[in-house]
Structures are given as structure tokens and as C-alpha cells.
Write an enzyme that holds these catalytic residues in place. Structure first.
Site, mmCIF file in Angstrom:
data_model
loop_
_atom_site.group_PDB
_atom_site.id
_atom_site.type_symbol
_atom_site.label_atom_id
_atom_site.label_comp_id
_atom_site.label_asym_id
_atom_site.label_seq_id
_atom_site.Cartn_x
_atom_site.Cartn_y
_atom_site.Cartn_z
ATOM 1 N N ARG A 62 22.988 81.392 -7.744
ATOM 2 C CA ARG A 62 23.892 81.441 -8.904
ATOM 3 C C ARG A 62 25.349 81.504 -8.457
ATOM 4 O O ARG A 62 26.218 80.939 -9.085
ATOM 5 C CB ARG A 62 23.553 82.631 -9.821
ATOM 6 C CG ARG A 62 24.530 82.835 -10.962
ATOM 7 C CD ARG A 62 23.982 83.654 -12.132
ATOM 8 N NE ARG A 62 23.124 84.748 -11.733
ATOM 9 C CZ ARG A 62 23.546 85.878 -11.124
ATOM 10 N NH1 ARG A 62 24.832 86.057 -10.881
ATOM 11 N NH2 ARG A 62 22.685 86.804 -10.786
ATOM 12 N N TYR A 115 35.020 66.843 -30.973
ATOM 13 C CA TYR A 115 33.558 66.838 -30.845
ATOM 14 C C TYR A 115 32.973 67.992 -31.674
ATOM 15 O O TYR A 115 33.413 69.142 -31.552
ATOM 16 C CB TYR A 115 33.190 66.994 -29.360
ATOM 17 C CG TYR A 115 31.709 67.113 -29.108
ATOM 18 C CD1 TYR A 115 30.875 66.003 -29.250
ATOM 19 C CD2 TYR A 115 31.137 68.314 -28.749
ATOM 20 C CE1 TYR A 115 29.514 66.108 -29.039
ATOM 21 C CE2 TYR A 115 29.777 68.428 -28.530
ATOM 22 C CZ TYR A 115 28.967 67.309 -28.680
ATOM 23 O OH TYR A 115 27.627 67.418 -28.465
ATOM 24 N N ASP A 188 39.755 67.363 -23.257
ATOM 25 C CA ASP A 188 38.368 66.928 -23.116
ATOM 26 C C ASP A 188 38.420 65.442 -22.769
ATOM 27 O O ASP A 188 38.764 64.604 -23.604
ATOM 28 C CB ASP A 188 37.612 67.177 -24.430
ATOM 29 C CG ASP A 188 36.129 66.806 -24.325
ATOM 30 O OD1 ASP A 188 35.780 65.954 -23.485
ATOM 31 O OD2 ASP A 188 35.331 67.357 -25.115
ATOM 32 N N LYS A 213 27.638 62.423 -20.063
ATOM 33 C CA LYS A 213 28.009 61.119 -20.603
ATOM 34 C C LYS A 213 28.371 60.152 -19.465
ATOM 35 O O LYS A 213 27.512 59.840 -18.667
ATOM 36 C CB LYS A 213 29.135 61.299 -21.617
ATOM 37 C CG LYS A 213 28.929 62.488 -22.589
ATOM 38 C CD LYS A 213 27.759 62.317 -23.522
ATOM 39 C CE LYS A 213 27.383 63.599 -24.272
ATOM 40 N NZ LYS A 213 28.461 64.276 -25.000
HETATM 41 C C1 LIG Z 1 28.730 65.552 -25.512
HETATM 42 C C2 LIG Z 1 30.122 66.060 -25.586
HETATM 43 C C3 LIG Z 1 30.418 67.403 -25.372
HETATM 44 C C4 LIG Z 1 29.343 68.452 -25.124
HETATM 45 O O1 LIG Z 1 28.677 68.260 -23.941
HETATM 46 P P1 LIG Z 1 27.117 68.617 -23.692
HETATM 47 O O2 LIG Z 1 26.891 68.158 -22.301
HETATM 48 O O3 LIG Z 1 26.303 67.909 -24.730
HETATM 49 O O4 LIG Z 1 27.005 70.110 -23.850
HETATM 50 C C5 LIG Z 1 31.738 67.794 -25.407
HETATM 51 N N1 LIG Z 1 32.732 66.904 -25.667
HETATM 52 C C6 LIG Z 1 32.475 65.606 -25.899
HETATM 53 C C7 LIG Z 1 33.600 64.678 -26.193
HETATM 54 C C8 LIG Z 1 31.166 65.135 -25.878
HETATM 55 O O5 LIG Z 1 30.926 63.848 -26.132
#
Ligand SMILES: *Cc1c(COP(=O)(O)O)cnc(C)c1O
Length: 394
Positions: A62, A115, A188, A213
Site C-alpha cells: 500500500r 463530469y 481534469d 479513458k
Molecule cells: C471517467 C471520468 C472521471 C472518473 O474516473 P473513473 O476512472 O471512472 O473513476 C473523471 N473525469 C472525467 C472527465 C471522466 O471522463
């Protein structure tokens, strides 16, 4: 930071090109066997040479793991940052960051098309612990300035391009406005990825990713990341990672590292395919509006051109009404009907009832006639025929 050696990527970042860093940062060959690809370290614990005699700081899975350390170095290098930290999901990364940066009584100012999960995290989880939430149109810099003057916010949360309406926010301008007001500016960068946009180089304090993603890129691993140049903040986020424990596991870290090596070349193809598809949709009579920053008619086109090096693979479109949009989303064949985005395969999503169902009826609700496409890297003619057939049948 206790783990500084493992997470710093600045030295390499200054001297090499993006594609070289994607392939080489944190990826030195194994000193014991010469294995070109660093081994996947699954051990949960590490032998000590006498009590407290740790080898390279590794003690327990961890607190640190070599496969995760390698990914963290790679992430930091690609965003041009000093410190990278990886997590079990994008939301786990956001949660660790916000709990490191905020105390009860503080507030977050975020966009009205952020998001949905980010909104839910602050509203439903951090809200009851005393964190305030305010919403603004992030593409309107004056509105952001006015909101911060009216009442302080400790975190300015920027997401650009936004999801799913592809609004483009001016990172450098929002950094100036945020810093004037004493806010930490977080971007983000999930939609653009560092291959197309690097917010830290535009002055942002922190970059957040859902590595699920484009960074992972193959829809086979869930993960998240934080990158920053701020050593004090990195130490606090690293403490959250260690003490609350939302780490990325070694197999996840390995897959993400593997995906990252081809990020730049994938983003080129995602952008090329999406550009052709946006143009096609824009010319089609059945389509009311196309949301893609690469189109000259997009209100954020000039800004996207100046702060991004490509327009990315996400395209949204509006049809006549909600029922038509649903029918269209369900009738595509090559585009798989599924949530998420950023993989090599094309996906179609109906935000109102899928990804954005949690923000229905709020200021963040997505119009029901909107369909979102995550354009993959398949042969573009095949994608175009699928879209054409589905549109003509409406
Ligand atoms: C999918 C997404 C998230 C969240 O991420 P997870 O891996 O699903 O927890 C945050 N910001 C954006 C723009 C996203 O597309």
C-alpha cells in the site's frame, strides 16, 4: 515525500520528446535479469535487511510498489510535472486530492458541465463533511472572476474540453483568475490527455486523470492519477494514498503503463477519425448540432487551437428530440452502446440516461436530444457507414 525517488519525473521531462518519455520514463530495464520490460511486481510485502532495513524504500504494497512507481514516473513525465500519484479510479484520485487540499468550511467552484461523478463526489460525499459547492459557466472567465470575488473558493475545478458538450475553457486565463483569488487551480485533463494538452505548462497547479479513458486506452483497466509540481501538496496527496489506501494495484498499473506507451499515436488517429466524423455529421440534414472543438463553427475553436495540439476523439451531436436520440444510439452497430470513452473501439453513449443520469434535474443536466460518441481508431470509412445507415433510418 518519502517516495520521492519513485515519483519524480522532472529531469527526464525537461530533456526528451513526448513519445520518448511515454515509452522510456520509469521503464529502465531490470538490473538483475536485463528484462527490457520492467517486471510486474505483485508482492504485497518486502524482505527487510535487519529490522527497518528497506531496499529502495519498499516495505508494504500500500505504501509503495515498483510497478506503481514506474507508472507514476511515466505519468509525471508526460504531464511535465514533478510528482505523479496513481489511484484505483479517477474518482479515488479526485477524492484523495480534495481531502488533501480542503478542510471543512472550504468550497469548490466547478463548471456547469463537469463530469457528473465529480459533481456527485463533492455534493454527496464531501458536502456532508462541510465542503461547499458552487457552479459556474467555466467557459465564461468573467463569470468565474465574479463568483470568486463574491465568495472565496479554495479549489477552482476546470474540465476542458467538457463532457459531453465539449465546452472549451481558457486554462491560462482561469489560472490567472484562480490564483488572484488564492484558489488552487485543478484541471481534469481526461478528455484531451497530455498528448494534446498540458495544463501544468499553462500554469495549473494540479492535473487530474481518469486513466480508465485515453491513458489506459484499451477499456481494460480502471484507474486515476494526480500530477503536480507542488511538493507540499504532493506529500499530502501521497499521505492520503497511503493512509486511506485507494492505490492502483500492480496489474492495473502495468496495463496502464503499457497503454500509455502508444498514447500519442492513438490520439493522432482518434483526432483524425473524429474530425472526419464531425465534418460528416455537420453536413447531414438530420443532425441539429455537432459539438466538436475542431469545427470552425464551434465557439471554443480558436481557443482549442491555441491550447491544444489536436481536437481529440470525443464528438457529441444533437438530434430532433430525446426519442430520436435514443433510437439513434440504439441503432448503431459498430459503435457499441456503452458508458466510458477513450478506448481504441468506438462507443456511443446516451448521456441523459447513462453517464449523466446522476445529474438529471440539476444545473448539470444534459439535454435529452444529445448523443455522445467516443470515436475509436478503427477504419474511418466503417465508422462513417455505420453512422450514415443509422441516421438515414431515423
Ligand atoms: C471517467 C471520468 C472521471 C472518473 O474516473 P473513473 O476512472 O471512472 O473513476 C473523471 N473525469 C472525467 C472527465 C471522466 O471522463
Amino acid at each position: 515525500m518519502t517516495d520521492q525517488d519513485h515519483t519524480e519525473g522532472a529531469q527526464t521531462a525537461a530533456s526528451m520528446g513526448f513519445d520518448t518519455l511515454a515509452i522510456r520514463a520509469g521503464q529502465d530495464h531490470d538490473p538483475t535479469t536485463g528484462a527490457v520490460i520492467p517486471p510486474l511486481h505483485v508482492s504485497s510485502t518486502y524482505a527487510q535487511d535487519g529490522i527497518g532495513g528497506l531496499r529502495n524504500g519498499y516495505e508494504y504494497g500500500r505504501s509503495a510498489n515498483p510497478t506503481r512507481s514506474a507508472l507514476q514516473q511515466q505519468l509525471a513525465a508526460l504531464e511535465g510535472g514533478r510528482f505523479g500519484l496513481s489511484f484505483a479510479s479517477g474518482l479515488a484520485a479526485e477524492d484523495a486530492l480534495l481531502r488533501a487540499a480542503l478542510t471543512p468550511g472550504d468550497a469548490v467552484l466547478m463548471g456547469n458541465d463537469v463530469y457528473g461523478g465529480t459533481h456527485r463526489l463533492v455534493d454527496k460525499i464531501l458536502g456532508p463533511w462541510g465542503v461547499g459547492l458552487r457552479i459556474v459557466d467555466m467557459t465564461d472567465a468573467e463569470a468565474v472572476r465574479a463568483s470568486l470575488q463574491q465568495s472565496p473558493a479554495q479549489v477552482l475545478w476546470v474540465e476542458t474540453p467538457s463532457n459531453p458538450l465539449m465546452g472549451v475553457a481558457d486554462i491560462a486565463e482561469l489560472v490567472r483568475i484562480g490564483h488572484e483569488a488564492g484558489a488552487l487551480v485543478v484541471v481534469d485533463n481526461t478528455f484531451a490527455s497530455p498528448a494534446l494538452q498540458r495544463p501544468l505548462l499553462l500554469g495549473a497547479d494540479v492535473v487530474v486523470h481518469s486513466t480508465t479513458k485515453y491513458l489506459g486506452g484499451h477499456s481494460d483497466v480502471v484507474g486515476g492519477a494526480i500530477v503536480t509540481n507542488d511538493a507540499a501538496l504532493a506529500e499530502k496527496v501521497e499521505f492520503q494514498q497511503f493512509a486511506a489506501g485507494a492505490i492502483s494495484g500492480p496489474h492495473d498499473a502495468f496495463l496502464t503503463t503499457r497503454g500509455l506507451k502508444t498514447l500519442a499515436i492513438r490520439m493522432e488517429r482518434h483526432s483524425a477519425n473524429a474530425g472526419l466524423i464531425a465534418g460528416f455529421l455537420d453536413r447531414h440534414d438530420t443532425v441539429r448540432t455537432v459539438y466538436y472543438p475542431g469545427l470552425e463553427s464551434h465557439p471554443g475553436h480558436a481557443l482549442a487551437r491555441s491550447q491544444m495540439s489536436g481536437f481529440g476523439g470525443m464528438v457529441s451531436l444533437a438530434l430532433a428530440d430525446g426519442a430520436t436520440a435514443r433510437r439513434f444510439a440504439e441503432s448503431l452497430r459498430l459503435f457499441t452502446l456503452a458508458e466510458s470513452l477513450g478506448g481504441v473501439e468506438s462507443l456511443v453513449n446516451y448521456p441523459d440516461a447513462m453517464t449523466h443520469a446522476s445529474v438529471r434535474g440539476t444545473e448539470l443536466a444534459v439535454p435529452e436530444e444529445v448523443v455522445r460518441l467516443s470515436v475509436g481508431i478503427e477504419t474511418v470509412e466503417d465508422l462513417l457507414s455505420d453512422l450514415e445507415r443509422a441516421l438515414d433510418a431515423l
